[in-house]
Design a protein around this motif. Structure first.
Motif, PDB file in Angstrom:
ATOM      1  N   GLU A  93       0.822  -1.209   0.000  1.00  0.00           N
ATOM      2  CA  GLU A  93       0.000   0.000   0.000  1.00  0.00           C
ATOM      3  C   GLU A  93       0.856   1.260   0.000  1.00  0.00           C
ATOM      4  O   GLU A  93       0.472   2.279  -0.588  1.00  0.00           O
ATOM      5  N   LEU A  94       2.027   1.190   0.630  1.00  0.00           N
ATOM      6  CA  LEU A  94       2.957   2.311   0.536  1.00  0.00           C
ATOM      7  C   LEU A  94       3.463   2.458  -0.897  1.00  0.00           C
ATOM      8  O   LEU A  94       3.624   3.574  -1.407  1.00  0.00           O
ATOM      9  N   LYS A  95       3.698   1.329  -1.563  1.00  0.00           N
ATOM     10  CA  LYS A  95       4.100   1.380  -2.975  1.00  0.00           C
ATOM     11  C   LYS A  95       3.009   2.058  -3.815  1.00  0.00           C
ATOM     12  O   LYS A  95       3.301   2.823  -4.733  1.00  0.00           O
ATOM     13  N   LEU A 121       0.960   4.346  -2.806  1.00  0.00           N
ATOM     14  CA  LEU A 121       1.069   5.787  -2.546  1.00  0.00           C
ATOM     15  C   LEU A 121       2.158   6.409  -3.418  1.00  0.00           C
ATOM     16  O   LEU A 121       1.948   7.449  -4.068  1.00  0.00           O
ATOM     17  N   VAL A 122       3.333   5.795  -3.426  1.00  0.00           N
ATOM     18  CA  VAL A 122       4.452   6.322  -4.206  1.00  0.00           C
ATOM     19  C   VAL A 122       4.113   6.333  -5.695  1.00  0.00           C
ATOM     20  O   VAL A 122       4.375   7.314  -6.408  1.00  0.00           O
ATOM     21  N   ASP A 123       3.519   5.248  -6.154  1.00  0.00           N
ATOM     22  CA  ASP A 123       3.169   5.146  -7.574  1.00  0.00           C
ATOM     23  C   ASP A 123       2.137   6.203  -7.951  1.00  0.00           C
ATOM     24  O   ASP A 123       2.194   6.817  -9.026  1.00  0.00           O
ATOM     25  N   THR A 124       1.152   6.425  -7.076  1.00  0.00           N
ATOM     26  CA  THR A 124       0.143   7.448  -7.327  1.00  0.00           C
ATOM     27  C   THR A 124       0.785   8.829  -7.412  1.00  0.00           C
ATOM     28  O   THR A 124       0.435   9.637  -8.284  1.00  0.00           O
ATOM     29  N   ALA A 125       1.725   9.095  -6.515  1.00  0.00           N
ATOM     30  CA  ALA A 125       2.437  10.379  -6.552  1.00  0.00           C
ATOM     31  C   ALA A 125       3.178  10.543  -7.868  1.00  0.00           C
ATOM     32  O   ALA A 125       3.123  11.600  -8.513  1.00  0.00           O
ATOM     33  N   HIS A 126       3.869   9.498  -8.286  1.00  0.00           N
ATOM     34  CA  HIS A 126       4.601   9.575  -9.551  1.00  0.00           C
ATOM     35  C   HIS A 126       3.653   9.827 -10.719  1.00  0.00           C
ATOM     36  O   HIS A 126       3.981  10.568 -11.653  1.00  0.00           O
ATOM     37  N   GLY A 127       2.478   9.225 -10.670  1.00  0.00           N
ATOM     38  CA  GLY A 127       1.508   9.440 -11.722  1.00  0.00           C
ATOM     39  C   GLY A 127       1.017  10.873 -11.786  1.00  0.00           C
ATOM     40  O   GLY A 127       0.585  11.346 -12.846  1.00  0.00           O
ATOM     41  N   LEU A 128       1.106  11.578 -10.664  1.00  0.00           N
ATOM     42  CA  LEU A 128       0.715  12.988 -10.610  1.00  0.00           C
ATOM     43  C   LEU A 128       1.899  13.917 -10.868  1.00  0.00           C
ATOM     44  O   LEU A 128       1.761  15.141 -10.784  1.00  0.00           O
ATOM     45  N   GLY A 129       3.062  13.326 -11.163  1.00  0.00           N
ATOM     46  CA  GLY A 129       4.251  14.134 -11.392  1.00  0.00           C
ATOM     47  C   GLY A 129       4.909  14.619 -10.119  1.00  0.00           C
ATOM     48  O   GLY A 129       5.670  15.596 -10.135  1.00  0.00           O
ATOM     49  N   ILE A 130       4.631  13.925  -9.007  1.00  0.00           N
ATOM     50  CA  ILE A 130       5.153  14.334  -7.700  1.00  0.00           C
ATOM     51  C   ILE A 130       6.273  13.392  -7.268  1.00  0.00           C
ATOM     52  O   ILE A 130       6.099  12.173  -7.249  1.00  0.00           O
ATOM     53  N   HIS A 131       7.412  13.963  -6.917  1.00  0.00           N
ATOM     54  CA  HIS A 131       8.500  13.177  -6.339  1.00  0.00           C
ATOM     55  C   HIS A 131       8.187  12.891  -4.875  1.00  0.00           C
ATOM     56  O   HIS A 131       7.415  13.617  -4.238  1.00  0.00           O
TER      57      HIS A 131
END
Length: 301
Positions: free
Chosen positions: A242-244, A246-256
């Motif tokens: 689930e943490l992965k 979160l990270v993947d969702t952030a990357h999809g939004l262009g967020i590091h």
């Protein structure tokens, strides 16, 4: 060789000896690691040796226990009995091979709880959470944590959908605590943060989020500054998968994503942390005896 720092701040001359002790100690260890561990980067990859690692026919589990007389892997898989002994490899390393069952499944079922039981050389017995645990769950009948064998089968492993965003010209960082990311009086989850908070962070114009208190900590009120499991994400907010997400969702939004890892703030807990892991108060970390993982202040995904 002179240090520029003394030219910048002459008041440091009063403690020049102590500063040089640290500088020379650093240089000595850096040279040792270069000669014996192929440098700092390789030395910092102890997780590839310790904890649970896949082998051709199963898993191998290693722990660094210099003061151990004998050690056993105990857990739900063997009724918490001393029936799975570790073998002494020398230099403080203990290991046990865990071959797959006849049907090819792991000897230890995914998501089962476990600990390492250690008899120290002074005769004391200690049940400890494996130091390289990828997850730890709290037993609410005792309020103590157990390690978790987190090795999901392929169909349950999270698969990243988005590549890491390209490096921005300038970072605009939003600092956040996942557990506090809810208007409700509860500990928020990684999934809730990904679905509800990340879009808001994006709308506000941020291109990076810095997550506080990522590593497991037994006392929630410490804000993540009393780390008990250094390689496990805080389980109150969910699982590693689930943490992965979160990270993947952030990357999809262009967020590091920056993860604030405060490994220097190790908890003094012995029953669910790594303090007195082998019964001594000086076990962690001694690079002279092992390639145990080094720690850094923060990392980026």
């Amino acid at each position: 060789m002179a240090l520029k720092i003394f030219e910048i701040d002459s008041t440091l001359r009063g403690c020049e000896g102590q500063i040089w002790d640290r500088v020379n100690g650093y240089r000595w260890w850096k040279n040792e690691l270069q000669e014996k561990e192929n440098g700092m980067a390789e030395f910092a990859e102890g997780y590839k040796i310790f904890g649970f690692n896949r082998t051709k026919g199963g898993y191998v589990y290693r722990e660094w226990l210099p003061n151990a007389k004998q050690a056993f892997l105990i857990g739900e898989f063997n009724g918490w009995q001393n029936s799975t002994p570790l073998q002494n490899e020398g230099f403080g390393r203990w290991k046990v091979d865990l071959p797959n069952k006849e049907d090819g499944s792991p000897m230890i079922p995914h998501a089962s709880q476990l600990k390492v039981r250690v008899e120290s050389n002074d005769g004391g017995w200690h049940d400890r959470v494996p130091a390289w645990s990828k997850l730890a769950w709290q037993d609410h009948t005792t309020n103590l944590f157990n390690g978790v064998f987190w090795e999901p089968p392929e169909e349950k492993q999270y698969v990243f959908q988005h590549a890491r965003p390209e490096k921005p010209e300038n970072l605009k960082i939003y600092e956040a605590h996942v557990g506090m990311g809810s208007v409700e009086p509860k500990v928020a989850t990684y999934v809730e943060f990904a679905d509800n908070i990340l879009p808001r962070i994006k709308r506000m114009g941020y291109n990076c989020v810095q997550l506080m208190a990522v590593a497991e900590h037994a006392h929630y009120g410490c804000f993540g500054y009393h780390v008990t499991s250094f390689f496990a994400p805080a389980s109150r907010s969910g699982t590693p998968e689930e943490l992965k997400y979160l990270v993947d969702t952030a990357h999809g939004l262009g967020i590091h994503v920056l993860m604030d890892l405060v490994h220097a703030h190790a908890s003094s807990n012995t029953l669910d942390g790594i303090a007195q892991m082998d019964g001594t108060d000086h076990c962690r970390w001694d690079p002279r005896a092992t390639t145990a993982s080094g720690t850094r202040r923060s990392s980026t995904t």
